[in-house]
Design a protein around this motif. Structure first.
Motif, PDB file in Angstrom:
ATOM      1  N   LEU A  88       0.840  -1.196   0.000  1.00 40.08           N
ATOM      2  CA  LEU A  88       0.000   0.000   0.000  1.00 40.08           C
ATOM      3  C   LEU A  88       0.876   1.248   0.000  1.00 40.08           C
ATOM      4  O   LEU A  88       1.835   1.348   0.770  1.00 40.08           O
ATOM      5  CB  LEU A  88      -0.895   0.039   1.243  1.00 40.08           C
ATOM      6  N   THR A  89       0.547   2.198  -0.860  1.00 37.65           N
ATOM      7  CA  THR A  89       1.255   3.479  -0.842  1.00 37.65           C
ATOM      8  C   THR A  89       0.740   4.313   0.331  1.00 37.65           C
ATOM      9  O   THR A  89      -0.271   3.975   0.967  1.00 37.65           O
ATOM     10  CB  THR A  89       1.023   4.247  -2.143  1.00 37.65           C
ATOM     11  N   GLU A  90       1.430   5.399   0.614  1.00 30.64           N
ATOM     12  CA  GLU A  90       0.997   6.287   1.703  1.00 30.64           C
ATOM     13  C   GLU A  90      -0.404   6.818   1.437  1.00 30.64           C
ATOM     14  O   GLU A  90      -1.237   6.889   2.343  1.00 30.64           O
ATOM     15  CB  GLU A  90       1.987   7.446   1.849  1.00 30.64           C
ATOM     16  N   ARG A  91      -0.681   7.180   0.198  1.00 31.51           N
ATOM     17  CA  ARG A  91      -2.011   7.691  -0.153  1.00 31.51           C
ATOM     18  C   ARG A  91      -3.070   6.601   0.003  1.00 31.51           C
ATOM     19  O   ARG A  91      -4.155   6.845   0.517  1.00 31.51           O
ATOM     20  CB  ARG A  91      -2.006   8.220  -1.587  1.00 31.51           C
ATOM     21  N   GLU A  92      -2.753   5.385  -0.431  1.00 35.38           N
ATOM     22  CA  GLU A  92      -3.714   4.284  -0.300  1.00 35.38           C
ATOM     23  C   GLU A  92      -3.992   3.968   1.162  1.00 35.38           C
ATOM     24  O   GLU A  92      -5.119   3.629   1.532  1.00 35.38           O
ATOM     25  CB  GLU A  92      -3.186   3.050  -1.035  1.00 35.38           C
ATOM     26  N   ALA A  93      -2.963   4.095   2.001  1.00 31.20           N
ATOM     27  CA  ALA A  93      -3.158   3.875   3.436  1.00 31.20           C
ATOM     28  C   ALA A  93      -4.102   4.929   4.007  1.00 31.20           C
ATOM     29  O   ALA A  93      -4.973   4.625   4.841  1.00 31.20           O
ATOM     30  CB  ALA A  93      -1.815   3.922   4.161  1.00 31.20           C
ATOM     31  N   GLU A  94      -3.948   6.179   3.553  1.00 26.80           N
ATOM     32  CA  GLU A  94      -4.868   7.244   3.981  1.00 26.80           C
ATOM     33  C   GLU A  94      -6.300   6.918   3.575  1.00 26.80           C
ATOM     34  O   GLU A  94      -7.247   7.077   4.357  1.00 26.80           O
ATOM     35  CB  GLU A  94      -4.468   8.576   3.340  1.00 26.80           C
ATOM     36  N   VAL A  95      -6.446   6.460   2.350  1.00 22.21           N
ATOM     37  CA  VAL A  95      -7.773   6.128   1.834  1.00 22.21           C
ATOM     38  C   VAL A  95      -8.387   4.988   2.641  1.00 22.21           C
ATOM     39  O   VAL A  95      -9.577   5.030   2.988  1.00 22.21           O
ATOM     40  CB  VAL A  95      -7.688   5.757   0.336  1.00 22.21           C
ATOM     41  N   LEU A  96      -7.589   3.989   2.985  1.00 21.81           N
ATOM     42  CA  LEU A  96      -8.101   2.862   3.764  1.00 21.81           C
ATOM     43  C   LEU A  96      -8.586   3.325   5.135  1.00 21.81           C
ATOM     44  O   LEU A  96      -9.639   2.873   5.611  1.00 21.81           O
ATOM     45  CB  LEU A  96      -7.012   1.794   3.913  1.00 21.81           C
ATOM     46  N   GLY A 142     -10.004  14.379  -6.795  1.00 19.49           N
ATOM     47  CA  GLY A 142     -11.175  14.123  -7.613  1.00 19.49           C
ATOM     48  C   GLY A 142     -11.804  12.790  -7.225  1.00 19.49           C
ATOM     49  O   GLY A 142     -11.119  11.868  -6.775  1.00 19.49           O
ATOM     50  N   VAL A 143     -13.105  12.678  -7.411  1.00 23.25           N
ATOM     51  CA  VAL A 143     -13.810  11.444  -7.050  1.00 23.25           C
ATOM     52  C   VAL A 143     -13.277  10.265  -7.864  1.00 23.25           C
ATOM     53  O   VAL A 143     -13.125   9.157  -7.341  1.00 23.25           O
ATOM     54  CB  VAL A 143     -15.338  11.603  -7.248  1.00 23.25           C
ATOM     55  N   GLU A 144     -12.990  10.479  -9.143  1.00 23.14           N
ATOM     56  CA  GLU A 144     -12.463   9.396  -9.976  1.00 23.14           C
ATOM     57  C   GLU A 144     -11.106   8.923  -9.474  1.00 23.14           C
ATOM     58  O   GLU A 144     -10.793   7.725  -9.498  1.00 23.14           O
ATOM     59  CB  GLU A 144     -12.365   9.834 -11.439  1.00 23.14           C
ATOM     60  N   THR A 145     -10.287   9.868  -9.006  1.00 23.98           N
ATOM     61  CA  THR A 145      -8.984   9.506  -8.449  1.00 23.98           C
ATOM     62  C   THR A 145      -9.163   8.656  -7.204  1.00 23.98           C
ATOM     63  O   THR A 145      -8.475   7.639  -7.005  1.00 23.98           O
ATOM     64  CB  THR A 145      -8.174  10.772  -8.099  1.00 23.98           C
ATOM     65  N   VAL A 146     -10.114   9.044  -6.355  1.00 25.71           N
ATOM     66  CA  VAL A 146     -10.388   8.271  -5.147  1.00 25.71           C
ATOM     67  C   VAL A 146     -10.895   6.878  -5.514  1.00 25.71           C
ATOM     68  O   VAL A 146     -10.486   5.872  -4.929  1.00 25.71           O
ATOM     69  CB  VAL A 146     -11.422   8.993  -4.251  1.00 25.71           C
ATOM     70  N   ARG A 147     -11.775   6.806  -6.515  1.00 26.05           N
ATOM     71  CA  ARG A 147     -12.307   5.510  -6.938  1.00 26.05           C
ATOM     72  C   ARG A 147     -11.155   4.584  -7.384  1.00 26.05           C
ATOM     73  O   ARG A 147     -11.164   3.388  -7.099  1.00 26.05           O
ATOM     74  CB  ARG A 147     -13.311   5.703  -8.066  1.00 26.05           C
ATOM     75  N   THR A 148     -10.180   5.166  -8.072  1.00 24.65           N
ATOM     76  CA  THR A 148      -9.013   4.373  -8.499  1.00 24.65           C
ATOM     77  C   THR A 148      -8.226   3.889  -7.293  1.00 24.65           C
ATOM     78  O   THR A 148      -7.812   2.718  -7.227  1.00 24.65           O
ATOM     79  CB  THR A 148      -8.104   5.217  -9.411  1.00 24.65           C
ATOM     80  N   HIS A 149      -8.007   4.785  -6.320  1.00 22.84           N
ATOM     81  CA  HIS A 149      -7.274   4.403  -5.102  1.00 22.84           C
ATOM     82  C   HIS A 149      -8.009   3.300  -4.353  1.00 22.84           C
ATOM     83  O   HIS A 149      -7.382   2.341  -3.872  1.00 22.84           O
ATOM     84  CB  HIS A 149      -7.097   5.613  -4.179  1.00 22.84           C
TER      85      HIS A 149
END
Length: 221
Positions: free
Chosen positions: A155-163, A182-189
Motif C-alpha cells: 500500500l502506498t501512503e495515499r492508499e493507506a490514507e484512503v483505507l 477528484g472522485v475518480e482519483t479516489v475511486r481508483t485508489h
C-alpha cells in the motif's frame, strides 16, 4: 440490479419481522421482494440460485440455517447477491463472522423503515454498509487483531490514507473532499486498495485493516 429495480430475498426466522420487511420493501417503486423464507430449514443457496436476487436480507440468529456458511455459499455462486445481515444486536459476534465471510453490511431489526430501505439501496448499488463504531467494538471484542500484517501488501501512503477513511465509513465523495482529490482519483485508489488486500469490497478491506493491526480498534479512526 434487474430491469425492474432491486430484487430482494428476505430470510428471517421471525415470521412477523419477515412479513413486515416484505411490506416495507415492496412498497418502494424500485424494490421487488422476490421471495420470503423462514430461516428454520430454508435452503438459502437454493433460493438464491432460483430467484437470483440482487440483495439477500438475512437474519444472523437462526435455529437451523447457518448464516455465515450460507453467506460463503451464495457468494461462491455464478450470480452472487449482496448479503445484508439483519440483527437484533449490533455487537453480536456472528455479525462480525458474517462480515468476514463476505457480507456487505448489517442493519438492525429495530431500524426505521426508511433506514432499512436505504440500506438495501446502498448495498445494491455496490457500496458497503459500515457502522465504524460498531465494527471497532466487534473486532476489539473478538480479539483478532495483531501486528501490522499489511506492510507487505505494498500500500502506498495515499492508499493507506484512503483505507483509514474507508474505515471511518466515508464515501468516495467524502474521501475526495477530505483529501482534496477528484472522485475518480479516489475511486481508483479504492480499487487499488481492494486489489492489494485481496478484498471483495470495502467491508472486507476494513475487516482486514483491523485484524492486521493496521488500525487499532481500541482507538477512534
Amino acid at each position: 440490479m434487474g430491469p425492474t429495480g432491486i430484487g430482494v430475498l428476505v430470510v428471517d426466522d421471525e415470521e412477523i419481522v419477515g412479513a413486515g420487511l416484505c411490506a416495507i420493501l415492496d412498497a418502494e417503486p424500485d424494490i421487488t421482494v422476490l421471495g420470503e423464507a423462514a430461516e428454520d430449514g430454508a435452503d438459502v443457496p437454493g433460493l438464491v440460485r432460483r430467484l437470483r436476487p440482487d440483495v439477500l436480507l438475512m437474519g444472523v440468529r437462526t435455529s437451523a440455517t447457518d448464516p455465515v456458511a450460507a453467506t460463503r455459499h451464495v457468494l461462491a455462486s455464478d450470480h452472487p447477491p449482496r448479503v445484508l445481515i439483519l440483527t437484533t444486536f449490533g455487537n453480536d459476534g456472528r455479525v462480525y463472522d458474517a462480515l468476514r465471510a463476505g457480507a456487505t453490511g448489517f442493519v438492525l431489526k429495530r431500524a426505521r423503515p426508511v433506514e432499512i430501505v436505504q440500506a438495501v439501496r446502498t448495498v445494491a448499488a455496490g457500496e458497503s454498509l459500515l457502522f465504524p463504531a460498531a465494527v471497532r467494538e466487534l473486532i476489539a471484542t473478538r480479539g483478532r487483531c495483531g501486528g501490522d500484517r499489511l506492510r507487505d501488501t505494498g500500500l502506498t501512503e495515499r492508499e493507506a490514507e484512503v483505507l483509514r477513511l474507508i474505515a471511518r465509513g466515508l464515501s468516495n465523495a467524502e474521501i475526495a473532499a477530505e483529501l482534496v482529490l477528484g472522485v475518480e482519483t479516489v475511486r481508483t485508489h479504492v480499487g487499488d486498495v481492494l486489489a492489494k488486500l485481496g478484498a471483495r469490497d470495502r467491508t472486507q478491506a476494513v475487516v482486514a485493516a483491523y485484524e492486521s493491526g493496521f488500525i487499532d480498534p481500541r482507538r477512534p479512526v
